[in-house]
Write an enzyme that holds these catalytic residues in place. Structure first.
Site, PDB file in Angstrom:
ATOM      1  N   GLY A  20     -70.122  86.536  31.244  1.00 37.27           N
ATOM      2  CA  GLY A  20     -71.236  87.458  31.195  1.00 37.27           C
ATOM      3  C   GLY A  20     -72.428  86.925  31.955  1.00 37.27           C
ATOM      4  O   GLY A  20     -72.349  85.921  32.661  1.00 37.27           O
TER       5      GLY A  20
ATOM      6  N   PHE B 283     -75.033  85.429  30.832  1.00 34.45           N
ATOM      7  CA  PHE B 283     -75.624  84.169  30.401  1.00 34.45           C
ATOM      8  C   PHE B 283     -74.592  83.229  29.800  1.00 34.45           C
ATOM      9  O   PHE B 283     -74.914  82.323  29.045  1.00 34.45           O
ATOM     10  CB  PHE B 283     -76.761  84.428  29.393  1.00 34.45           C
ATOM     11  CG  PHE B 283     -76.304  84.920  28.043  1.00 34.45           C
ATOM     12  CD1 PHE B 283     -76.157  84.047  26.983  1.00 34.45           C
ATOM     13  CD2 PHE B 283     -76.028  86.256  27.841  1.00 34.45           C
ATOM     14  CE1 PHE B 283     -75.752  84.496  25.742  1.00 34.45           C
ATOM     15  CE2 PHE B 283     -75.630  86.701  26.602  1.00 34.45           C
ATOM     16  CZ  PHE B 283     -75.495  85.817  25.547  1.00 34.45           C
TER      17      PHE B 283
ATOM     18  N   VAL C 287     -67.076  83.780  27.778  1.00 35.99           N
ATOM     19  CA  VAL C 287     -66.516  84.319  26.541  1.00 35.99           C
ATOM     20  C   VAL C 287     -65.078  83.816  26.414  1.00 35.99           C
ATOM     21  O   VAL C 287     -64.297  83.903  27.363  1.00 35.99           O
ATOM     22  CB  VAL C 287     -66.542  85.865  26.532  1.00 35.99           C
ATOM     23  CG1 VAL C 287     -66.007  86.394  25.209  1.00 35.99           C
ATOM     24  CG2 VAL C 287     -67.956  86.376  26.764  1.00 35.99           C
TER      25      VAL C 287
ATOM     26  N   LYS D  66     -68.757  83.727  22.329  1.00 38.00           N
ATOM     27  CA  LYS D  66     -69.669  83.854  23.466  1.00 38.00           C
ATOM     28  C   LYS D  66     -70.550  82.610  23.509  1.00 38.00           C
ATOM     29  O   LYS D  66     -71.332  82.356  22.588  1.00 38.00           O
ATOM     30  CB  LYS D  66     -70.501  85.115  23.302  1.00 38.00           C
ATOM     31  CG  LYS D  66     -71.231  85.571  24.550  1.00 38.00           C
ATOM     32  CD  LYS D  66     -71.860  86.934  24.281  1.00 38.00           C
ATOM     33  CE  LYS D  66     -72.475  87.522  25.533  1.00 38.00           C
ATOM     34  NZ  LYS D  66     -73.051  88.854  25.257  1.00 38.00           N
TER      35      LYS D  66
ATOM     36  N   ASP E 239     -78.423  98.207  29.292  1.00 35.36           N
ATOM     37  CA  ASP E 239     -77.390  97.631  30.159  1.00 35.36           C
ATOM     38  C   ASP E 239     -76.024  98.233  29.846  1.00 35.36           C
ATOM     39  O   ASP E 239     -75.022  97.528  29.729  1.00 35.36           O
ATOM     40  CB  ASP E 239     -77.341  96.110  29.991  1.00 35.36           C
ATOM     41  CG  ASP E 239     -76.598  95.431  31.158  1.00 35.36           C
ATOM     42  OD1 ASP E 239     -76.432  96.076  32.211  1.00 35.36           O
ATOM     43  OD2 ASP E 239     -76.180  94.274  31.010  1.00 35.36           O
TER      44      ASP E 239
END
Length: 862
Positions: A535, A537, A540, A554, A652
């Site tokens: 992702g 940041f 996963v 995550k 988002d």
């Protein structure tokens, strides 16, 4: 009713009862034609004619009866197919079964090979084990022939693979040529008699895979389902499996690619599940590292192959290039010390023992010699292993010549002792005790400075570690304060909804905190094999908690500048949200500079992983499933906008943030960019614009203003993508439109909207109308002025009710096109889009020269 009618009715009833009653036998002079079945007494198996896969040829076979997925376990005429449906199986009076291509044929395509001594009448019977038997005698209990002696590609419980010493018959499995052709394939699975009999998978005449030697090392697999047995006596050498629970369906299959699969039937969905397969990795393949070597699957650098003690690579250059097929040869092969004074044995622990074709079994019995002594007596002995079994007592396996296919295998408990010469043994002993010996011989003038230097390094390391630990604890304390102190950040909490008591209490007492050790165990220390995706940041991973619960982990990237804020945002928002179309947060971990979120695991990954792929994969999303996904996303967004404790703008929304569970139900994820609208606030403005180009509304992308209508715009883009199967940011055609929205809008204006639907969809008239209605709703959602877009409640009403009228859409935002008249002498491209500012609507024109038209398209399309 007259007497003739009564007789006729009685005959019809008798015929119906006779024909409808299933039979499990074929008596002498009876036959089985194409379209009829013989069903075992318990109803587990059926015998009849079938066509495999897409083939039109007919074969006589046995398959599981009464389950959804037809699974053929035996084929009679596998190399002699029948054209058409005229095949017939006939029982003869002298214990024979003959298969003919038609009733007038004189030469059978296949026959049951009954010994010539049988001269009585027989009955063919299909048993509940899947075995077709011919039985003779008055009681019909003497079996003179059985299909279990002539397997196809499947081993069933009770069936034996092996060699009969009485008849010389070899029973083994052979693969099909393909899923459409059950003819004899290239792979065979058979037992090879030797000092310790082994099961081999052969590719033609070459060894392809080898099971561990029997009976001392057993098959791998799920032994809770079955027991495997090995028999070696005067009757023969056989391997078979027996069920622990007879109600479970288990079979072993050799597929056309040479993979051996242990499969069980799942009654919940009617499908077969693969519990165990082999070969899977390089070390599983026979002799992958050549002779006199060991293959270790746990070693990846430099590579899996290592030479056994006393050996060196035969081809050093190839070995350096990770090609170990040439194997290893003896060091100092010209030396005479290999079989003389000073030679010995080096232990190689925990291995699948080498191929026993070049070994002998020696029963020690009352002999005073050990296995080492027996091997030392013969200069040709290259290795030995001491074996203790219930069947043969204590003895030795002794190898002569090359040691082939030795594999490190942690669950195994057998050690191999390899013979080495005097020089090699001395080197080995020196290496074993070398460090202690070197330490004893060092001069004090070297030891004392070394000790002082070592202590200095230790003190410095401890100091740096304590400093880092103090800093880490301070950071973690700061992070934990997020969860245990009142928050005054209006980005996250609506103060009007929280009392003074709530602020004084911990914010999330119900949120579990996981230890870092638990996360490491769940993800196999963040193994790349468990990586699900990446992702904005962090990464996963898939994990499994100690209670067996599968989760998605995550992990915040330590190099992410915005990660901390997004981490806090995710926890604050999603921990308080409960909806079937939102991903569920199980807890978090804050320890040792790690910030980790633990979510529910969704097996189908994200929507884009199924939608934006080749047509064969995309066809899994048939229209009914796509429509359910569209409605599910809309319900989740409506919950965020209207029904949750806070009015939340996701900011988002895109297909990669829509996850799919096992039933393809959508769940919205990734709330790192989400923000809350307080009270009656309808819109907010930010200078830090985040999100994904192509899914951001024009007022947000250009001026930083976001509202619930920003999410409506993103939903509209996803709706168009779901119906068309095209990606917004990668769309291109040779027509005037340079974006997906522009393409759909041009077709809508030209009354050609029916061309928009994904070509992989098979749409009925009703489905097509539903898809076109979705396209119209999608165009309403992407209109350039936010006030003109419907809210999510209106979207759901339009989606779920055909009675709800759908307005005609207006000019959407971000419509890019090539101008019909060139504005300069050089080729030029333009990009027009409308937006709304405080003084009213404006139209923006971007001109791009041909050499930067791709950037122009991205600027406009995004």
């Amino acid at each position: 009713m007259n007497s003739a009618n009564v007789v006729l009715l009685s005959l019809l009833l008798f015929c119906h009862q006779t024909c409808s009653a299933s039979r499990d036998t074929i008596a002498a002079n009876e036959s089985l034609s194409d379209g009829s079945l013989v069903i075992s007494r318990g109803g587990r198996f059926a015998l009849g004619f079938f066509s495999p896969g897409s083939s039109s040829y007919r074969y006589l076979g046995i398959w599981y009866h009464g389950i959804q997925e037809r699974s053929v376990v035996w084929v009679a005429n596998r190399n002699d197919p029948i054209t058409g449906t005229s095949g017939i199986l006939t029982g003869h009076g002298y214990c024979c079964l003959h298969l003919y291509s038609n009733s007038s044929s004189k030469l059978p395509l296949w026959s049951a090979n009954v010994s010539a001594g049988s001269n009585g009448t027989c009955v063919a019977q299909l048993l509940d084990s899947g075995n077709l038997v011919l039985r003779e005698g008055k009681s019909k209990m003497t079996t003179v022939w059985q299909s279990f002696d002539y397997p196809s590609d499947t081993l069933l419980p009770g069936m034996r693979v092996g060699l009969s010493r009485r008849t010389g018959l070899s029973s083994f499995l052979t693969s099909w040529r393909s899923e459409d052709d059950p003819g004899t394939g290239n792979f065979s699975y058979k037992i090879k008699p030797s000092a310790s009999s082994q099961l081999f998978m052969n590719h033609g005449i070459n060894s392809y895979w080898r099971a561990p030697p029997w009976p001392w090392q057993r098959w791998e697999g799920n032994h809770e389902l079955y027991n495997d047995s090995f028999v070696d006596n005067e009757d023969g050498i056989f391997v078979s499996i027996d069920l622990v629970d007879s109600s479970v369906l288990v079979r072993v299959v050799v597929d056309p690619s040479g993979t051996l699969m242990l499969m069980t039937h799942d009654e919940s969905d009617g499908r077969w599940r693969v519990y165990y397969t082999t070969p899977k990795q390089k070390c599983d393949f026979y002799g992958s590292c050549g002779p006199n070597s060991k293959c270790d699957p746990s070693i990846s650098f430099p590579f899996e192959c290592t030479c056994l003690p006393g050996y060196e690579p035969k081809y050093p250059r190839k070995w350096h290039l990770k090609d170990g097929s040439g194997g290893c040869v003896r060091k100092r092969s010209e030396s005479s010390s290999f079989c003389g004074d000073g030679d010995g044995f080096v232990r190689v622990a925990k291995v699948k023992l080498p191929d026993t074709s070049a070994a002998i079994w020696m029963d020690l019995g009352t002999r005073k010699l050990t296995c080492e002594g027996e091997c030392r007596r013969n200069c040709l002995c290259s290795a030995y292993a001491t074996i203790a079994t219930d069947e043969k007592g204590i003895g030795c396996l002794i190898w002569y010549g090359a040691l082939m296919d030795t594999v490190y295998s942690q669950p195994r408990d057998y050690d191999l002792y390899v013979r080495v010469d005097a020089l090699e043994l001395a080197d080995y002993l020196k290496e074993s005790s070398g460090f202690l010996e070197l330490k004893m011989k060092l001069h004090f003038s070297i030891i004392i400075p070394s000790i002082i230097s070592a202590w200095l390094v230790i003190f410095l390391s401890v100091y740096l570690w304590l400093k880092k630990r103090k800093k880490s604890r301070a950071k973690n304390r700061q992070i934990r304060n997020i969860f245990h102190r009142p928050s005054d950040d209006s980005n996250y909490l609506d103060d009007s909804l929280a009392s003074k008591d709530t602020k004084r209490s911990t914010i999330y007492p119900e949120l579990p905190f996981f230890s870092l050790n638990t996360i490491h165990e769940a993800t196999d220390s963040f193994s790349l094999a468990n990586k699900l995706g990446q992702g904005g940041f962090g990464l996963v991973y898939k994990g499994k908690l100690p209670n067996g619960q599968e989760v998605a982990v995550k992990r915040l990237s330590k190099n992410s500048n915005e990660g901390m804020e997004q981490f806090k945002n995710e926890v604050f928002l999603i921990a308080k949200l409960q909806h079937r179309n939102l991903v569920k947060l199980y807890g978090c971990c804050i320890e040792q500079d790690e910030q980790i979120l633990i979510y529910e695991y969704l097996p189908h990954n994200s929507l884009d992983s199924l939608l934006f792929v080749d047509e064969s994969v995309r066809s899994v999303l048939e229209w009914g499933k796509r429509f359910n996904i569209i409605v599910g996303i809309a319900r989740g967004i409506l919950y965020l906008h209207q029904d949750s404790r806070f009015r939340i703008v996701h900011r988002d929304l895109k297909p990669s943030n829509i996850l799919l569970d096992a039933e393809l139900n959508p769940k919205i994820s990734d709330f790192g960019m989400a923000r809350i609208l307080k009270g009656d606030q309808m819109e907010r403005k930010t200078t830090r614009i985040g999100g994904t180009y192509g899914y951001m509304s024009p007022e947000y992308a250009l001026f930083g203003r976001f509202s619930v209508k920003s999410d409506v715009f993103s939903f509209g883009v996803m709706l168009l993508e779901t119906v068309t199967g095209k990606k917004m940011n990668e769309f291109s055609l040779e027509d005037p439109s340079l974006s997906l929205i522009g393409h759909v809008w041009e077709l809508w204006r030209a009354d050609r909207i029916s061309e928009v639907a994904d070509s992989s969809l098979s749409l009925s008239r009703r489905d097509l109308n539903e898809a076109l209605r979705c396209i119209q709703i999608g165009l309403l959602c992407v209109e350039d002025i936010a006030a003109h877009r419907p809210d999510m409640l209106a979207v759901i009403l339009m989606l779920n009710s055909e009675a709800t009228p759908v307005p005609s859409p207006k000019q959407p935002a971000f419509v890019c096109s090539r101008p019909k008249v060139l504005l300069t002498k050089e080729p030029t491209y333009s990009c027009r889009f409308k937006s709304e500012i405080s003084t009213g609507p404006v139209e923006i024109l971007i001109l791009c020269s041909e050499d930067i038209q791709d950037n122009c398209g991205r600027s406009c399309g995004a």
